[in-house]
Design a protein around this motif. Structure first.
Motif, PDB file in Angstrom:
ATOM      1  N   TYR A  68      -5.654   5.318   1.587  1.00  0.00           N
ATOM      2  CA  TYR A  68      -5.891   6.659   1.077  1.00  0.00           C
ATOM      3  C   TYR A  68      -6.168   6.557  -0.418  1.00  0.00           C
ATOM      4  O   TYR A  68      -5.464   5.834  -1.137  1.00  0.00           O
ATOM      5  CB  TYR A  68      -4.675   7.567   1.293  1.00  0.00           C
ATOM      6  N   SER A  69      -7.160   7.291  -0.863  1.00  0.00           N
ATOM      7  CA  SER A  69      -7.381   7.430  -2.294  1.00  0.00           C
ATOM      8  C   SER A  69      -6.628   8.664  -2.768  1.00  0.00           C
ATOM      9  O   SER A  69      -6.733   9.737  -2.155  1.00  0.00           O
ATOM     10  CB  SER A  69      -8.868   7.580  -2.613  1.00  0.00           C
ATOM     11  N   ILE A  70      -5.896   8.515  -3.859  1.00  0.00           N
ATOM     12  CA  ILE A  70      -5.152   9.662  -4.380  1.00  0.00           C
ATOM     13  C   ILE A  70      -6.104  10.790  -4.787  1.00  0.00           C
ATOM     14  O   ILE A  70      -5.742  11.965  -4.747  1.00  0.00           O
ATOM     15  CB  ILE A  70      -4.235   9.227  -5.549  1.00  0.00           C
ATOM     16  N   ALA A  71      -7.344  10.437  -5.113  1.00  0.00           N
ATOM     17  CA  ALA A  71      -8.335  11.451  -5.485  1.00  0.00           C
ATOM     18  C   ALA A  71      -8.718  12.333  -4.306  1.00  0.00           C
ATOM     19  O   ALA A  71      -9.211  13.450  -4.497  1.00  0.00           O
ATOM     20  CB  ALA A  71      -9.583  10.790  -6.052  1.00  0.00           C
ATOM     21  N   GLY A  72      -8.487  11.849  -3.093  1.00  0.00           N
ATOM     22  CA  GLY A  72      -8.876  12.597  -1.912  1.00  0.00           C
ATOM     23  C   GLY A  72      -7.822  13.561  -1.408  1.00  0.00           C
ATOM     24  O   GLY A  72      -8.045  14.256  -0.412  1.00  0.00           O
ATOM     25  N   LEU A  73      -6.689  13.662  -2.094  1.00  0.00           N
ATOM     26  CA  LEU A  73      -5.591  14.487  -1.591  1.00  0.00           C
ATOM     27  C   LEU A  73      -5.686  15.941  -2.012  1.00  0.00           C
ATOM     28  O   LEU A  73      -5.122  16.806  -1.355  1.00  0.00           O
ATOM     29  CB  LEU A  73      -4.251  13.892  -2.039  1.00  0.00           C
ATOM     30  N   SER A  74      -6.370  16.223  -3.117  1.00  0.00           N
ATOM     31  CA  SER A  74      -6.560  17.609  -3.554  1.00  0.00           C
ATOM     32  C   SER A  74      -7.630  17.638  -4.630  1.00  0.00           C
ATOM     33  O   SER A  74      -7.934  16.604  -5.254  1.00  0.00           O
ATOM     34  CB  SER A  74      -5.254  18.200  -4.113  1.00  0.00           C
ATOM     35  N   GLU A  75      -8.176  18.810  -4.877  1.00  0.00           N
ATOM     36  CA  GLU A  75      -9.180  18.951  -5.927  1.00  0.00           C
ATOM     37  C   GLU A  75      -8.574  18.692  -7.302  1.00  0.00           C
ATOM     38  O   GLU A  75      -9.230  18.121  -8.184  1.00  0.00           O
ATOM     39  CB  GLU A  75      -9.820  20.340  -5.882  1.00  0.00           C
ATOM     40  N   ASP A  76      -7.321  19.110  -7.501  1.00  0.00           N
ATOM     41  CA  ASP A  76      -6.674  18.860  -8.784  1.00  0.00           C
ATOM     42  C   ASP A  76      -6.502  17.363  -9.024  1.00  0.00           C
ATOM     43  O   ASP A  76      -6.762  16.867 -10.132  1.00  0.00           O
ATOM     44  CB  ASP A  76      -5.313  19.550  -8.837  1.00  0.00           C
ATOM     45  N   LEU A  77      -6.073  16.648  -7.983  1.00  0.00           N
ATOM     46  CA  LEU A  77      -5.892  15.208  -8.159  1.00  0.00           C
ATOM     47  C   LEU A  77      -7.222  14.500  -8.348  1.00  0.00           C
ATOM     48  O   LEU A  77      -7.316  13.530  -9.106  1.00  0.00           O
ATOM     49  CB  LEU A  77      -5.128  14.627  -6.965  1.00  0.00           C
ATOM     50  N   MET A 113       0.833  -1.198   0.000  1.00  0.00           N
ATOM     51  CA  MET A 113       0.000   0.000   0.000  1.00  0.00           C
ATOM     52  C   MET A 113       0.863   1.241   0.000  1.00  0.00           C
ATOM     53  O   MET A 113       1.945   1.254   0.583  1.00  0.00           O
ATOM     54  CB  MET A 113      -0.919   0.012   1.230  1.00  0.00           C
ATOM     55  N   TYR A 114       0.352   2.281  -0.633  1.00  0.00           N
ATOM     56  CA  TYR A 114       1.024   3.570  -0.624  1.00  0.00           C
ATOM     57  C   TYR A 114       0.568   4.403   0.562  1.00  0.00           C
ATOM     58  O   TYR A 114      -0.608   4.394   0.931  1.00  0.00           O
ATOM     59  CB  TYR A 114       0.727   4.341  -1.910  1.00  0.00           C
ATOM     60  N   THR A 115       1.502   5.124   1.159  1.00  0.00           N
ATOM     61  CA  THR A 115       1.156   6.073   2.209  1.00  0.00           C
ATOM     62  C   THR A 115       0.598   7.342   1.568  1.00  0.00           C
ATOM     63  O   THR A 115       0.703   7.553   0.354  1.00  0.00           O
ATOM     64  CB  THR A 115       2.390   6.444   3.049  1.00  0.00           C
ATOM     65  N   LYS A 116       0.033   8.192   2.400  1.00  0.00           N
ATOM     66  CA  LYS A 116      -0.499   9.476   1.924  1.00  0.00           C
ATOM     67  C   LYS A 116       0.604  10.294   1.265  1.00  0.00           C
ATOM     68  O   LYS A 116       0.404  10.901   0.203  1.00  0.00           O
ATOM     69  CB  LYS A 116      -1.119  10.231   3.092  1.00  0.00           C
ATOM     70  N   GLU A 117       1.781  10.314   1.878  1.00  0.00           N
ATOM     71  CA  GLU A 117       2.900  11.103   1.363  1.00  0.00           C
ATOM     72  C   GLU A 117       3.395  10.544   0.028  1.00  0.00           C
ATOM     73  O   GLU A 117       3.750  11.311  -0.886  1.00  0.00           O
ATOM     74  CB  GLU A 117       4.039  11.123   2.382  1.00  0.00           C
ATOM     75  N   GLU A 118       3.422   9.239  -0.095  1.00  0.00           N
ATOM     76  CA  GLU A 118       3.860   8.621  -1.348  1.00  0.00           C
ATOM     77  C   GLU A 118       2.883   8.914  -2.478  1.00  0.00           C
ATOM     78  O   GLU A 118       3.287   9.179  -3.623  1.00  0.00           O
ATOM     79  CB  GLU A 118       4.044   7.116  -1.152  1.00  0.00           C
ATOM     80  N   LEU A 119       1.605   8.866  -2.171  1.00  0.00           N
ATOM     81  CA  LEU A 119       0.598   9.202  -3.185  1.00  0.00           C
ATOM     82  C   LEU A 119       0.690  10.672  -3.582  1.00  0.00           C
ATOM     83  O   LEU A 119       0.519  11.020  -4.758  1.00  0.00           O
ATOM     84  CB  LEU A 119      -0.801   8.887  -2.665  1.00  0.00           C
ATOM     85  N   GLN A 120       0.952  11.531  -2.606  1.00  0.00           N
ATOM     86  CA  GLN A 120       1.088  12.950  -2.901  1.00  0.00           C
ATOM     87  C   GLN A 120       2.241  13.191  -3.877  1.00  0.00           C
ATOM     88  O   GLN A 120       2.126  13.996  -4.822  1.00  0.00           O
ATOM     89  CB  GLN A 120       1.324  13.736  -1.616  1.00  0.00           C
ATOM     90  N   ALA A 121       3.345  12.479  -3.668  1.00  0.00           N
ATOM     91  CA  ALA A 121       4.502  12.622  -4.557  1.00  0.00           C
ATOM     92  C   ALA A 121       4.168  12.159  -5.974  1.00  0.00           C
ATOM     93  O   ALA A 121       4.543  12.804  -6.962  1.00  0.00           O
ATOM     94  CB  ALA A 121       5.682  11.836  -3.997  1.00  0.00           C
ATOM     95  N   ILE A 122       3.458  11.040  -6.078  1.00  0.00           N
ATOM     96  CA  ILE A 122       3.028  10.549  -7.393  1.00  0.00           C
ATOM     97  C   ILE A 122       2.110  11.571  -8.053  1.00  0.00           C
ATOM     98  O   ILE A 122       2.221  11.874  -9.247  1.00  0.00           O
ATOM     99  CB  ILE A 122       2.317   9.186  -7.246  1.00  0.00           C
ATOM    100  N   GLY A 123       1.194  12.121  -7.249  1.00  0.00           N
ATOM    101  CA  GLY A 123       0.254  13.104  -7.768  1.00  0.00           C
ATOM    102  C   GLY A 123       0.932  14.353  -8.299  1.00  0.00           C
ATOM    103  O   GLY A 123       0.493  14.935  -9.303  1.00  0.00           O
ATOM    104  N   GLU A 124       1.989  14.767  -7.652  1.00  0.00           N
ATOM    105  CA  GLU A 124       2.723  15.953  -8.105  1.00  0.00           C
ATOM    106  C   GLU A 124       3.313  15.739  -9.494  1.00  0.00           C
ATOM    107  O   GLU A 124       3.279  16.637 -10.345  1.00  0.00           O
ATOM    108  CB  GLU A 124       3.824  16.297  -7.096  1.00  0.00           C
ATOM    109  N   VAL A 125       3.850  14.536  -9.726  1.00  0.00           N
ATOM    110  CA  VAL A 125       4.410  14.230 -11.038  1.00  0.00           C
ATOM    111  C   VAL A 125       3.306  14.163 -12.093  1.00  0.00           C
ATOM    112  O   VAL A 125       3.448  14.687 -13.203  1.00  0.00           O
ATOM    113  CB  VAL A 125       5.198  12.903 -10.995  1.00  0.00           C
ATOM    114  N   ALA A 126       2.189  13.522 -11.728  1.00  0.00           N
ATOM    115  CA  ALA A 126       1.067  13.423 -12.665  1.00  0.00           C
ATOM    116  C   ALA A 126       0.540  14.798 -13.043  1.00  0.00           C
ATOM    117  O   ALA A 126       0.228  15.061 -14.217  1.00  0.00           O
ATOM    118  CB  ALA A 126      -0.043  12.577 -12.050  1.00  0.00           C
TER     119      ALA A 126
END
Length: 394
Positions: A216-225, A179-192
């Motif tokens: 954590y769903s990556i969709a839940g980390l920000s409106e952009d994601l 599983m990805y942590t919140k921080e790991e998903l955030q990093a992936i999201g920044e690249v995307a």
């Protein structure tokens, strides 16, 4: 008969193939223990069966909208609010004939010839094949076992090209259980976000999580994601409803509309009584989900402890799903096998334990073992595996 080039390029599902072979051997009278199944061994909870039965008795046996019943969409919307604090409207939800069908429809609606989709390895066996069927190119992004098979910000950025249209995030993962942590998903999201690519987030195992892990769903980390993510989920794993074939996608309404239009010319609609069962699954008592999760966690802990004692085998401890994904290359090499595939074939033939070779998941040194079976079967199977390794390496 001359077949189309598109179907000639795909390979059969290795998970379904090994399950079918194990069942055939068992039906022929062999004492086979199958650890290949990708489905819970529990029956669907009674209240779900009763809801579907009642719907049929009340005449709900006709067509529904191709994208699913409005009442089921509302149940899914409430589920997102309750579980992940995500807000969707009906136009952003499509109900499908299983989560696999949702993924297939996403790629058909999204990809043009030559578009690339980044697929982290190990991966679920159908991702690359579905991408190829849509005319796209799966770009396999190898991850490292010492990093728990996770994509990093740097490795993702290096895999992106001008042709990259999307990437897949699968957390909890099939086959690794990672599983990805919140921080790991955030990093992936920044690249995307930086490269403007879509994220296909497969969250089918979200309810089967163990220890201190949190989904954590990556969709839940920000409106952009949220805007650039399409979530795929369903009732198959969480409610032991694999045969009911109800999944769904949530995301951009234009993509959802295209997917629903495509479904109207293929499946027409998900099975009507199964949709009523899914409504009951989300709107009723959630206790059976927790009971099943606790049973899987007990099996995981017992199986993992036994597995890592076997010589020639190493394994990260999963945090979710119901699979172990050990590296058996040392044992395979010591036994003189040409490949882990050959090792797994010999295990089935000699010890009658069916597991799925990792090559189909993009990890040829590993095998996938499902603990979606009884503890006694798991214990027996691991004892047979240990006996097989000791006998072939002595």
């Amino acid at each position: 008969m001359k077949l189309s080039k598109r179907v000639e390029t795909i390979t059969p599902s290795s998970t379904l193939a090994i399950t079918a072979k194990a069942k055939a051997l068992k039906a022929a009278g062999h004492d086979v223990i199958g650890l290949g199944a990708g489905e819970p061994d529990f029956n669907t909870p009674d209240y779900i069966i009763e809801a579907a039965t009642l719907s049929m008795k009340e005449g709900e046996t006709k067509y529904t909208p191709s994208g699913g019943l409005p009442t089921l969409k509302e149940a899914i919307i409430e589920k997102f609010k309750r579980d992940q604090n995500l807000t969707y409207i009906q136009e952003e939800i499509m109900v499908s004939s299983g989560a696999k069908h949702a993924l297939y429809t996403i790629f058909q609606a999204l990809l043009d010839e030559g578009d690339e989709v980044i697929v982290p390895a190990p991966f679920w066996v159908s991702y690359p094949e579905q991408i190829k069927l849509a005319g796209g190119t799966p770009v396999i992004l190898q991850t490292k076992e010492e990093n728990d098979f996770k994509v990093t910000k740097e490795t993702l950025a290096n895999a992106i090209t001008p042709k990259t249209k999307a990437m897949i995030v699968n957390s909890p993962s099939n086959p690794t259980g990672g599983m990805y942590t919140k921080e790991e998903l955030q990093a992936i999201g920044e690249v995307a976000a930086e490269h403007d690519i879509l994220i296909v987030s497969d969250e089918i195992y979200e309810k089967l999580i163990y220890g201190d892990a949190k989904h954590y769903s990556i969709a839940g980390l920000s409106e952009d994601l949220k805007a650039r993510t399409i979530i795929v989920n369903g009732v198959s794993k969480s409610y032991s409803m694999t045969g009911w074939r109800i999944g769904y996608a949530a995301g951009d309404k234009e993509l959802i509309r295209a997917m629903s239009n495509l479904a109207s010319h293929s499946t027409s609609n998900p099975t009507t009584p199964a949709q009523y069962g899914a409504i009951a699954a989300y709107n009723s008592d959630q206790a059976p989900v927790e009971e099943m999760r606790q049973a899987f966690e007990e099996r995981l802990n017992r199986a993992y402890e036994q597995l890592v004692q076997i010589p020639g085998v190493s394994c990260m401890k999963p945090q979710g799903a119901f699979y172990l994904f050990p590296n058996v290359k040392e044992a395979s090499d010591a036994g003189g096998f040409a490949s882990v595939d050959d090792w797994a074939a010999a295990l089935l033939e000699q010890e009658q334990v069916a597991i799925v070779p990792g090559a189909g998941f993009g990890a040829p040194d590993n095998v996938r073992l499902s603990y979606a079976t009884s503890l006694s079967f798991i214990t027996d199977a691991l004892e047979r595996i240990e006996h097989f390794i000791k006998r072939t390496t002595s």
